[in-house]
Design an enzyme around this catalytic site. Structure first.
Site, PDB file in Angstrom:
ATOM      1  N   ASN A 115      82.001  -8.058  30.679  1.00  0.00           N
ATOM      2  CA  ASN A 115      81.171  -8.681  29.653  1.00  0.00           C
ATOM      3  C   ASN A 115      81.224  -7.817  28.399  1.00  0.00           C
ATOM      4  O   ASN A 115      81.918  -6.789  28.359  1.00  0.00           O
ATOM      5  CB  ASN A 115      79.740  -8.920  30.154  1.00  0.00           C
ATOM      6  CG  ASN A 115      79.007  -7.626  30.506  1.00  0.00           C
ATOM      7  OD1 ASN A 115      79.266  -6.561  29.939  1.00  0.00           O
ATOM      8  ND2 ASN A 115      78.098  -7.709  31.474  1.00  0.00           N
ATOM      9  N   ARG A 116      80.503  -8.207  27.382  1.00  0.00           N
ATOM     10  CA  ARG A 116      80.596  -7.528  26.088  1.00  0.00           C
ATOM     11  C   ARG A 116      80.233  -6.044  26.189  1.00  0.00           C
ATOM     12  O   ARG A 116      80.967  -5.180  25.696  1.00  0.00           O
ATOM     13  CB  ARG A 116      79.684  -8.236  25.076  1.00  0.00           C
ATOM     14  CG  ARG A 116      79.800  -7.717  23.652  1.00  0.00           C
ATOM     15  CD  ARG A 116      79.139  -8.702  22.698  1.00  0.00           C
ATOM     16  NE  ARG A 116      77.803  -9.102  23.141  1.00  0.00           N
ATOM     17  CZ  ARG A 116      77.151 -10.164  22.672  1.00  0.00           C
ATOM     18  NH1 ARG A 116      77.733 -10.938  21.767  1.00  0.00           N
ATOM     19  NH2 ARG A 116      75.946 -10.462  23.102  1.00  0.00           N
ATOM     20  N   GLU A 127      80.153  -4.143  28.882  1.00  0.00           N
ATOM     21  CA  GLU A 127      81.101  -3.435  29.747  1.00  0.00           C
ATOM     22  C   GLU A 127      82.403  -3.149  29.012  1.00  0.00           C
ATOM     23  O   GLU A 127      83.005  -2.080  29.184  1.00  0.00           O
ATOM     24  CB  GLU A 127      81.361  -4.264  31.007  1.00  0.00           C
ATOM     25  CG  GLU A 127      80.177  -4.309  31.966  1.00  0.00           C
ATOM     26  CD  GLU A 127      80.283  -5.415  33.005  1.00  0.00           C
ATOM     27  OE1 GLU A 127      79.503  -5.368  33.974  1.00  0.00           O
ATOM     28  OE2 GLU A 127      81.127  -6.321  32.847  1.00  0.00           O
ATOM     29  N   ASP A 145      78.688 -14.043  37.975  1.00  0.00           N
ATOM     30  CA  ASP A 145      79.149 -14.460  39.298  1.00  0.00           C
ATOM     31  C   ASP A 145      79.708 -15.880  39.249  1.00  0.00           C
ATOM     32  O   ASP A 145      80.744 -16.184  39.843  1.00  0.00           O
ATOM     33  CB  ASP A 145      77.993 -14.425  40.306  1.00  0.00           C
ATOM     34  CG  ASP A 145      77.394 -13.044  40.476  1.00  0.00           C
ATOM     35  OD1 ASP A 145      78.111 -12.051  40.223  1.00  0.00           O
ATOM     36  OD2 ASP A 145      76.218 -12.951  40.872  1.00  0.00           O
TER      37      ASP A 145
END
Length: 309
Positions: free
Chosen positions: A196-197, A199, A264
């Protein structure tokens, strides 16, 4: 976007490996502040348990109409028994390694008037013996599946993720990874990684522009020998980086209620569509649609085949 490939999805076989968790929700009403401390008093009226982490990925695969097997580590405790019960109800095939000395990872949330007031986490990293047992369980399963998904929540089940990637690639299986932390060298050789952003920022630093992001993303993709890198960016949509360049799709959510477990759902949809033979740009668009649906629901949840189609 093409029609939902219902028949192909029904034949897809996905192996999910990773951190299995139980998400426990206590819902109640708040009408006063405690006389003991300046905190709200929640009168609990409803309790609900849901599958979390890798188990939620597996549950989403099933809800889309594909076949799934889940491998992970749980404890021989009440939470572990509940995880098994919920997985059975969902139709998930399991190869879970259980140990009486290892507690099942449990996230307990207390909500008042649909607002999360508190989260309590119970977790311990599994020892090496458990991880090796899980790897031994996985080895004979590879030939029975089309895609391998590694769901990393940094709870320890994927401490030897390099071994799992090597095993899967030796069978020519695509490996999709939902990463955690900043040491992405662990995921070298995977097919697709989906940070994600935040991460992605941990992995490559803060970018200053879209061109800067593309440069950093392609450098990371080359370093890790990835076929594709997909950055999920919340309200900014998703951006895919491959050897063909950059592809982007805008977010589809009409109302964001709760982002818990949205990653998920995205990961599960990508895996199912890839197992059906779709290329990454097509799979990304279906995953984006699924993510837009699930953030409109409370807590870790699923997207059904009917909703997506």
């Amino acid at each position: 976007m093409s029609t939902f490939p219902k028949e192909a999805v029904s034949k897809a076989r996905v192996l999910v490996v990773g951190d299995v968790m139980l998400d426990r929700y206590w819902f109640g009403e708040v009408e006063r502040i405690s006389p003991e401390a300046p905190v709200p008093v929640v009168h609990v009226a409803k309790r609900e348990d849901r599958l979390g982490g890798a188990a939620n990925v597996a549950r989403n695969v099933v809800s889309l109409g594909a076949k799934v097997t889940l491998a992970g580590v749980v404890g021989q405790d009440e939470a572990g028994a509940k995880v098994r019960e919920l997985l059975t109800q969902a139709g998930v095939q399991t190869h879970l390694v259980a140990d009486p000395h290892h507690p099942t990872t449990l996230k307990m949330r207390v909500l008042g008037r649909q607002q999360q007031l508190l989260r309590i986490d119970f977790e311990e990293k599994p020892d090496t013996t458990l991880i090796d047992r899980m790897r031994d369980e996985i080895s004979p399963l590879l030939d029975q599946h089309d895609v391998v998904v590694l769901s990393d929540y940094a709870k320890g089940a994927l401490a030897k993720v390099e071994d799992l990637i090597e095993m899967a690639r030796a069978k020519n299986l695509p490996v999709l990874v939902d990463p955690k932390g900043s040491h992405y060298g662990r995921y070298r050789g995977a097919t697709l990684v989906t940070p994600n952003r935040s991460e992605m920022q941990q992995a490559v630093g803060q970018w200053q522009s879209e061109d800067d992001l593309q440069s950093r993303a392609q450098k990371l993709r080359d370093q890790l020998s990835l076929e594709a890198l997909l950055v999920t960016r919340s309200e900014q949509g998703m951006t895919l980086f491959t050897g063909h360049g950059r592809d982007h799709v805008d977010a589809q959510a009409h109302e964001v209620f709760d982002v818990s477990g949205a990653g998920d759902t995205v990961l599960a949809t990508l895996a199912v569509m890839r197992a059906c033979g779709m290329d990454w740009p097509q799979a990304m668009r279906w995953a984006n649609r699924a993510g837009g649906i699930v953030v409109g629901k409370l807590g870790t949840s699923i997207v059904t085949q009917e909703e997506l189609a």
